[in-house]
Motif scaffolding. Structure first.
Motif, PDB file in Angstrom:
ATOM      1  N   LYS A 235     100.468  51.852  24.846  1.00 42.86           N
ATOM      2  CA  LYS A 235     100.375  52.709  23.670  1.00 42.86           C
ATOM      3  C   LYS A 235     100.571  51.900  22.399  1.00 42.86           C
ATOM      4  N   SER A 240      95.098  55.511  17.795  1.00 45.76           N
ATOM      5  CA  SER A 240      95.429  56.835  18.335  1.00 45.76           C
ATOM      6  C   SER A 240      94.684  57.139  19.627  1.00 45.76           C
ATOM      7  N   THR A 242      94.858  55.188  22.247  1.00 45.28           N
ATOM      8  CA  THR A 242      95.566  54.563  23.366  1.00 45.28           C
ATOM      9  C   THR A 242      96.375  55.607  24.138  1.00 45.28           C
ATOM     10  N   PHE A 243      96.479  55.400  25.455  1.00 49.99           N
ATOM     11  CA  PHE A 243      97.190  56.348  26.317  1.00 49.99           C
ATOM     12  C   PHE A 243      98.706  56.176  26.216  1.00 49.99           C
ATOM     13  N   ARG A 389      79.158  60.734  32.637  1.00 57.35           N
ATOM     14  CA  ARG A 389      80.578  60.808  32.946  1.00 57.35           C
ATOM     15  C   ARG A 389      80.805  61.659  34.202  1.00 57.35           C
TER      16      ARG A 389
ATOM     17  N   THR B  59      91.758  61.766  27.420  1.00 56.63           N
ATOM     18  CA  THR B  59      92.313  63.118  27.529  1.00 56.63           C
ATOM     19  C   THR B  59      93.330  63.371  26.423  1.00 56.63           C
ATOM     20  N   ASN B  60      93.421  62.422  25.500  1.00 57.29           N
ATOM     21  CA  ASN B  60      94.363  62.585  24.385  1.00 57.29           C
ATOM     22  C   ASN B  60      93.903  63.712  23.462  1.00 57.29           C
ATOM     23  N   VAL B  63      96.794  63.559  18.430  1.00 56.53           N
ATOM     24  CA  VAL B  63      97.808  62.501  18.391  1.00 56.53           C
ATOM     25  C   VAL B  63      98.427  62.483  16.990  1.00 56.53           C
ATOM     26  N   ARG B  65     101.866  61.644  14.321  1.00 59.36           N
ATOM     27  CA  ARG B  65     103.093  60.877  14.106  1.00 59.36           C
ATOM     28  C   ARG B  65     103.647  61.262  12.749  1.00 59.36           C
TER      29      ARG B  65
END
Lengths: 488, 99
Positions: A235, A240, A242-243, A389, B59-60, B63, B65
């Motif tokens: 992460k 943003s 990134t897992f 996909r 799958t985010n 996000v 902050r």
């Protein structure tokens, strides 16, 4: 012990370093000497960072002497594809437009490797902005394949592949937008992974296609690949996409048995146009896996024929937008002679700064996004991307991994495809589909055809790099293709 | 929907991406673009009835902050790469045309 350690994998050098059989300084100096001696023949480096390398080697030796905070990469020399930003070190993307550009900040992966104590040897050549499959689109120099100097190393991470292949670094980072790690890995007999999209931070990577780009390690074997990915993944609040999920300790579970697992062979990848020696190497690899107790089953990826047009259309569209930042006003080349207004600066700078392939792609991208064509091209391609996909999801629901070649042929000759852009695009046919889908894929050596290396790739489920490493490692325990070195 | 991309279209997209090109280049690209676009037209054969366009492949979602001010690059540092600057600003020629 001198003279041979440049060819050793990271995990063996690490042992020698902590046993104090060699120092990072000795290793780095030997590697630099070798780079100055050999690299003029293959031109894998754009910049060699001697001073920085020697300083980092000294620090690594101090760290090893203190016995504290030693990582598997402490003291290990590596190279970076020149699209990855390095503070204070020229970062060119092999483009005239960035020929003198020195970033004021480093990419997250660069900071992570520096923190791990790795030693930066230099920056490697690539197709300009990653646009190409042979490294011939570099604005500076053609990188040559260490296995045959008349042939290309593949692209776009050709310099990173050639540098590992010729033992001019212990590992490198490439970047894979649509095969740019795996295809040159196959051409140069190197192991490399395109991780799951979002597994490795893109902060500081000069963007080509923001929704495809993946930084990935290029190494001597699967074990090294696992070690490097572990060090760079995770992460990053600056990216943003990134897992959040923790990075597994990939290298610890490498030896788990693969017995009983199932390999899927995508039937659409074995139709026509494959070199006989490539096909026979792949078939032999499948038999090797059967002997290891794996089951093999044919699967279908029914939309495979659309992968190449989907990939190139979306690439061109995103790239035309991403490359708008190179405008000659804030950084990079600026051509302002007789400019009457700011538009003139844009027109002149981009005309002189970009090579033909970049021009082709940003123009076609603007065309595909322009009013009247947006639905027919861009939107249609995004819909077919959903189908690509789903193809992988469906196939990977019934098997553990997929196995396929990385290219239909071995490395081709320089100049062979430069006059026909479409012919060059077709060399990416097996590697492009994974990026629009986001799934990870590991490339590894699996034989030779007429003296040139053949590569295969293992494709896995989202975030399941672990299975790829495990299956790849099992293969390398019973074969020695990855240990073969080029005659250079 | 196969069509030839003529030099006029090439010049138009070149202008859209702010790329100066010559007549000769426009002709070269026109031929190459037509071949490539013809190849892309294969996508018309794919059945995408009721298929949504792909948007995000992770799958985010959302996000977020905290919006906290932090020290970043100084103006002086930033301007190191600037081709032209004056009094701490980037300098470019006239943007809005002649008086």
């Amino acid at each position: 012990m001198t003279g041979q350690f440049h060819t050793l994998p990271i995990h063996q050098i690490h042992q020698l370093l902590i046993d104090k059989k060699i120092s990072s300084m000795e290793l780095t100096q030997a590697m630099l000497r070798r780079a100055y001696e050999i690299d003029p023949k293959i031109s894998s480096y754009v910049t060699i960072t001697d001073d920085l390398a020697l300083e980092q080697a000294r620090q690594a030796d101090d760290r090893i002497a203190s016995g504290e905070n030693i990582t598997p990469l402490t003291g290990i020399p590596f190279a970076l594809k020149d699209c990855i930003s390095t503070r204070g070190v020229r970062t060119t993307c092999s483009s005239k437009i960035l020929a003198e550009y020195v970033p004021q900040y480093s990419a997250t992966v660069v900071n992570k490797l520096a923190d791990a104590g790795a030693v930066l040897m230099g920056k490697t050549n690539m197709d300009e902005f990653g646009m190409g499959s042979s490294c011939e689109n570099s604005a500076f120099v053609d990188t040559r394949n260490p296995w045959d100097l008349e042939r290309v190393p593949g692209g776009s991470s050709g310099g990173s592949a050639a540098a590992v292949s010729a033992s001019l670094c212990s590992f490198s980072l490439g970047e894979d937008t649509g095969g740019s790690v795996r295809m040159p890995a196959g051409f140069c007999n190197v192991t490399g992974i395109k991780p799951t999209y979002g597994r490795v931070s893109r902060y500081g990577l000069i963007s080509l296609v923001s929704s495809f780009d993946c930084i990935g390690p290029m190494t001597r074997d699967v074990q090294d690949c696992a070690i490097v990915l572990e060090a760079i993944a995770g992460k990053d609040e600056r990216d943003s996409t990134t897992f959040n999920s923790p990075v597994p300790q990939y290298h610890q579970d490498l030896n788990k048995s693969v017995k009983g697992m199932t390999i899927g062979i995508p039937k659409e990848y074995f139709v026509s146009g494959m070199e006989a020696g490539v096909e026979s190497s792949i078939q032999e690899a499948i038999r090797t896996y059967e002997a290891l107790g794996m089951k093999v089953r044919e699967v279908s990826l029914p939309n495979t024929r659309y992968a190449l047009p989907v990939y190139y259309l979306l690439l061109m569209a995103e790239a035309s937008s991403n490359l708008a930042r190179f405008d000659g006003t804030r950084f990079g080349l600026s051509v302002s002679e007789n400019a009457r207004d700011v538009i003139d600066i844009y027109l002149q700078t981009r005309r002189e700064g970009f090579g033909d392939e970049v021009k082709r792609r940003i123009m076609l991208g603007a065309y595909a996004l322009s009013s009247g064509y947006y639905d027919a091209y861009y939107l249609k391609a995004q819909k077919v991307r959903t189908l690509l996909r789903r193809d992988f999801e469906t196939a990977l629901a019934s098997v553990d991994i997929l196995l396929a070649p990385t290219s239909p042929t071995t490395a081709f000759k320089l100049g062979e495809k430069t006059n026909d852009p479409l012919e060059m695009y077709l060399s990416d046919i097996y590697v492009v589909a994974t990026n629009p889908a986001g799934v990870p894929a590991l490339a590894l050596p699996c034989g030779f055809s007429k003296g040139m290396p053949v590569g295969m790739q293992l494709i896995g489920r989202h975030l399941d790099e672990q299975t790829l490493f495990q299956v790849g490692h099992a293969y390398q325990q019973v074969t020695d293709w990855h240990e073969q070195l080029p005659p250079i | 929907m196969t069509q030839t991309i003529d030099t006029k279209t090439v010049k138009n997209v070149a202008h859209l991406v702010r790329l100066g090109i010559s007549e000769e280049e426009a002709q070269k690209f026109s031929g190459q673009f037509s071949t490539i676009i013809d190849y892309f037209d294969m996508l018309n054969e794919a059945d995408t009835e009721n298929v949504p366009p792909a948007s995000d492949i992770t799958t985010n979602t959302n996000v977020l902050r905290e919006d906290v001010a932090k020290v970043s690059m100084s103006r002086e540092e930033f301007l190191k790469n600037a081709p032209r600057s004056e009094r701490g600003y980037l300098k470019v020629p006239t943007v809005l045309g002649d008086e």
